[in-house]
Design a protein around this motif. Sequence first.
Motif, PDB file in Angstrom:
ATOM      1  N   SER A 229     -13.846  -9.756   4.208  1.00  0.00           N
ATOM      2  CA  SER A 229     -14.460  -9.249   2.761  1.00  0.00           C
ATOM      3  C   SER A 229     -13.281  -8.621   2.077  1.00  0.00           C
ATOM      4  O   SER A 229     -12.146  -8.662   2.425  1.00  0.00           O
ATOM      5  N   GLY A 230     -13.727  -7.759   1.208  1.00  0.00           N
ATOM      6  CA  GLY A 230     -12.669  -7.220   0.354  1.00  0.00           C
ATOM      7  C   GLY A 230     -13.102  -6.639  -1.082  1.00  0.00           C
ATOM      8  O   GLY A 230     -13.987  -7.085  -1.680  1.00  0.00           O
ATOM      9  N   VAL A 231     -12.321  -5.831  -1.463  1.00  0.00           N
ATOM     10  CA  VAL A 231     -12.445  -5.093  -2.785  1.00  0.00           C
ATOM     11  C   VAL A 231     -11.070  -5.007  -3.270  1.00  0.00           C
ATOM     12  O   VAL A 231     -10.210  -4.382  -3.045  1.00  0.00           O
ATOM     13  N   PHE A 232     -10.960  -5.627  -4.543  1.00  0.00           N
ATOM     14  CA  PHE A 232      -9.936  -5.610  -5.263  1.00  0.00           C
ATOM     15  C   PHE A 232      -9.850  -5.010  -6.739  1.00  0.00           C
ATOM     16  O   PHE A 232      -8.909  -5.141  -7.670  1.00  0.00           O
ATOM     17  N   SER A 233     -10.845  -4.298  -7.002  1.00  0.00           N
ATOM     18  CA  SER A 233     -11.151  -3.595  -8.193  1.00  0.00           C
ATOM     19  C   SER A 233     -10.442  -2.220  -8.035  1.00  0.00           C
ATOM     20  O   SER A 233      -9.935  -1.619  -7.121  1.00  0.00           O
ATOM     21  N   PRO A 234      -9.902  -1.708  -9.241  1.00  0.00           N
ATOM     22  CA  PRO A 234      -9.044  -0.585  -9.313  1.00  0.00           C
ATOM     23  C   PRO A 234      -9.927   0.672  -8.567  1.00  0.00           C
ATOM     24  O   PRO A 234     -11.006   1.197  -8.864  1.00  0.00           O
ATOM     25  N   VAL A 235      -9.256   1.181  -7.434  1.00  0.00           N
ATOM     26  CA  VAL A 235      -9.942   2.453  -6.704  1.00  0.00           C
ATOM     27  C   VAL A 235      -8.800   3.711  -6.862  1.00  0.00           C
ATOM     28  O   VAL A 235      -7.882   3.541  -5.984  1.00  0.00           O
ATOM     29  N   PRO A 236      -8.770   4.376  -7.892  1.00  0.00           N
ATOM     30  CA  PRO A 236      -7.981   5.658  -7.793  1.00  0.00           C
ATOM     31  C   PRO A 236      -7.402   6.449  -6.556  1.00  0.00           C
ATOM     32  O   PRO A 236      -6.618   6.911  -6.299  1.00  0.00           O
ATOM     33  N   THR A 237      -8.683   6.525  -6.063  1.00  0.00           N
ATOM     34  CA  THR A 237      -8.608   7.342  -4.727  1.00  0.00           C
ATOM     35  C   THR A 237      -8.049   6.660  -3.440  1.00  0.00           C
ATOM     36  O   THR A 237      -7.911   7.324  -2.390  1.00  0.00           O
ATOM     37  N   ALA A 238      -7.908   5.436  -3.523  1.00  0.00           N
ATOM     38  CA  ALA A 238      -7.361   4.554  -2.296  1.00  0.00           C
ATOM     39  C   ALA A 238      -5.811   4.640  -2.360  1.00  0.00           C
ATOM     40  O   ALA A 238      -5.087   4.371  -3.235  1.00  0.00           O
ATOM     41  N   THR A 239      -5.227   5.047  -1.177  1.00  0.00           N
ATOM     42  CA  THR A 239      -3.769   5.349  -1.205  1.00  0.00           C
ATOM     43  C   THR A 239      -3.182   4.900  -0.018  1.00  0.00           C
ATOM     44  O   THR A 239      -3.707   4.655   1.161  1.00  0.00           O
ATOM     45  N   LEU A 240      -1.940   4.569  -0.108  1.00  0.00           N
ATOM     46  CA  LEU A 240      -1.018   4.106   1.033  1.00  0.00           C
ATOM     47  C   LEU A 240      -0.195   5.298   1.466  1.00  0.00           C
ATOM     48  O   LEU A 240       0.696   5.450   0.309  1.00  0.00           O
ATOM     49  N   THR A 241       0.038   5.713   2.573  1.00  0.00           N
ATOM     50  CA  THR A 241       1.446   6.674   2.849  1.00  0.00           C
ATOM     51  C   THR A 241       2.301   6.059   3.749  1.00  0.00           C
ATOM     52  O   THR A 241       1.990   5.836   4.905  1.00  0.00           O
ATOM     53  N   PRO A 242       3.476   5.862   3.170  1.00  0.00           N
ATOM     54  CA  PRO A 242       4.372   5.441   4.380  1.00  0.00           C
ATOM     55  C   PRO A 242       4.785   6.216   5.667  1.00  0.00           C
ATOM     56  O   PRO A 242       4.812   7.336   5.634  1.00  0.00           O
ATOM     57  N   VAL A 243       4.443   5.528   6.766  1.00  0.00           N
ATOM     58  CA  VAL A 243       4.942   5.943   8.121  1.00  0.00           C
ATOM     59  C   VAL A 243       5.887   5.077   8.829  1.00  0.00           C
ATOM     60  O   VAL A 243       5.954   3.861   8.416  1.00  0.00           O
ATOM     61  N   ASP A 244       6.247   5.368  10.017  1.00  0.00           N
ATOM     62  CA  ASP A 244       7.085   4.405  10.722  1.00  0.00           C
ATOM     63  C   ASP A 244       6.393   3.205  11.147  1.00  0.00           C
ATOM     64  O   ASP A 244       5.133   2.951  11.618  1.00  0.00           O
ATOM     65  N   GLY A 245       7.039   2.059  10.755  1.00  0.00           N
ATOM     66  CA  GLY A 245       6.321   0.739  10.877  1.00  0.00           C
ATOM     67  C   GLY A 245       5.311   0.248   9.939  1.00  0.00           C
ATOM     68  O   GLY A 245       4.729  -0.764  10.437  1.00  0.00           O
ATOM     69  N   GLY A 246       4.713   1.164   9.205  1.00  0.00           N
ATOM     70  CA  GLY A 246       3.867   0.672   8.147  1.00  0.00           C
ATOM     71  C   GLY A 246       3.306   1.883   7.268  1.00  0.00           C
ATOM     72  O   GLY A 246       4.035   2.613   6.912  1.00  0.00           O
ATOM     73  N   TYR A 247       1.880   2.073   7.221  1.00  0.00           N
ATOM     74  CA  TYR A 247       1.261   2.918   6.205  1.00  0.00           C
ATOM     75  C   TYR A 247       0.103   3.465   6.702  1.00  0.00           C
ATOM     76  O   TYR A 247      -0.399   2.988   7.537  1.00  0.00           O
ATOM     77  N   LEU A 248      -0.239   4.634   6.166  1.00  0.00           N
ATOM     78  CA  LEU A 248      -1.752   5.170   6.696  1.00  0.00           C
ATOM     79  C   LEU A 248      -2.678   4.900   5.352  1.00  0.00           C
ATOM     80  O   LEU A 248      -2.099   5.212   4.304  1.00  0.00           O
ATOM     81  N   LEU A 249      -3.709   4.326   5.542  1.00  0.00           N
ATOM     82  CA  LEU A 249      -4.567   3.729   4.571  1.00  0.00           C
ATOM     83  C   LEU A 249      -5.704   4.704   4.393  1.00  0.00           C
ATOM     84  O   LEU A 249      -6.449   5.073   5.418  1.00  0.00           O
ATOM     85  N   ASN A 250      -5.830   5.420   3.303  1.00  0.00           N
ATOM     86  CA  ASN A 250      -6.980   6.284   3.146  1.00  0.00           C
ATOM     87  C   ASN A 250      -7.742   5.910   1.763  1.00  0.00           C
ATOM     88  O   ASN A 250      -7.040   5.563   0.888  1.00  0.00           O
TER      89      ASN A 250
END
Length: 392
Positions: free
Chosen positions: A115-136
Amino acid sequence: MTTAETEFADVLEAVRGVVPTLRENGRQAEQQRWIPEENLQLLDKAGVFRLATERRHGGLDASLAQQVEVLAEIARGCPSTGWVSAVWLASSWVARGHSPEAKEEIFATPSVRVSGVFSPVPTATLTPVDGGYLLNGTWKFNTGCRGADWNGMSATLTLPDGTAEEMATIVPISEFEFADDWHVSSVAATGSSTTTAKDVFVPTHRVQKLGVVMAGVESRSQPGRTDRDYSLGEFAVAQAVGVFLGIAQGALELFLERLPGRGIAYTAWSKQSEHPYTQIQVGTVAAKIAAARGLSAEVNDLVQRRADEGVELSVVEKGKVRGDSAYAMQLTREAVEILYNASGATGIQLSVPLQRFHRDIQGLSLHGLSLLSTNMEIYGRALLGLDADGAF
């Protein structure tokens, strides 16, 4: 026939065989706001969820036209099941744009549901961390999330220079929270709930630039990318037409099944089928469905040829795909409206499936990628030499 053609024919035949069951389960699906497990098992056994998987991962790598044909059969039985299947297949194709390492994980099971959503979501963020990212983030209208294996979501990554870049992530569905907020009058069984990610770790190999997974020919140079060069916007719209075609054909079948023995209330007509207006209505409906099929076939051929050639669709061709696909959807919606209006007062009963087909196609016609006005504006701007000025 080639092996691939034989395999596809087997899938199509199996799906046609389960249409009566899908239709019979329609009311239960709507009441529970999710597709019955029986539907999913039957489609899985038929091979539907392998259609968008590359052959090297055990899939069928079905063409656009083949996917449309299967989706039309599914929707002929149950519109919601058809729509969820379309979203899963489209999202599975998008997943093929991720890294080879990610694809080995995603397609470890060829019959995968994404499944998935690719419409613009201003509040969805990725934050870099070791080995990848934190998704919120929180994403609404996540069709099929309740039965998916993976979830592909867009999110914004802020770069060191302060600029933002849209990224695509692919995460096991078990990492998300689901809201019980899908209370709707149309396609209720799609379970298109809001999903939320809270500090979900996503390894680097499962994060990709959004433009890469959505792109067409420009993605061919990506390592490990060997599949057909569709562009997501045109592919998704053209593929969705299959669901509309199936709903209209199913509605016609349901109408004809109810017709014998029906009269026209408060008139001398004891047989509705003998009234000239009913004959005109049925003929008009059949013609609208045929016209929609013709538009769909032409669009599918154009998209497929350009994809297989590795040639990007021109601006006008992209506009044509959007415009002709939306008009095909409009024709099917009009066809179902005619049938519903000809069904009499008894047609509003929940026990009469036609009313659900009518509500479902009305709702799907409001989807942002299905909306006639939006797509015709894009087509018109392309024909007039103006910028499309729109997403996808």
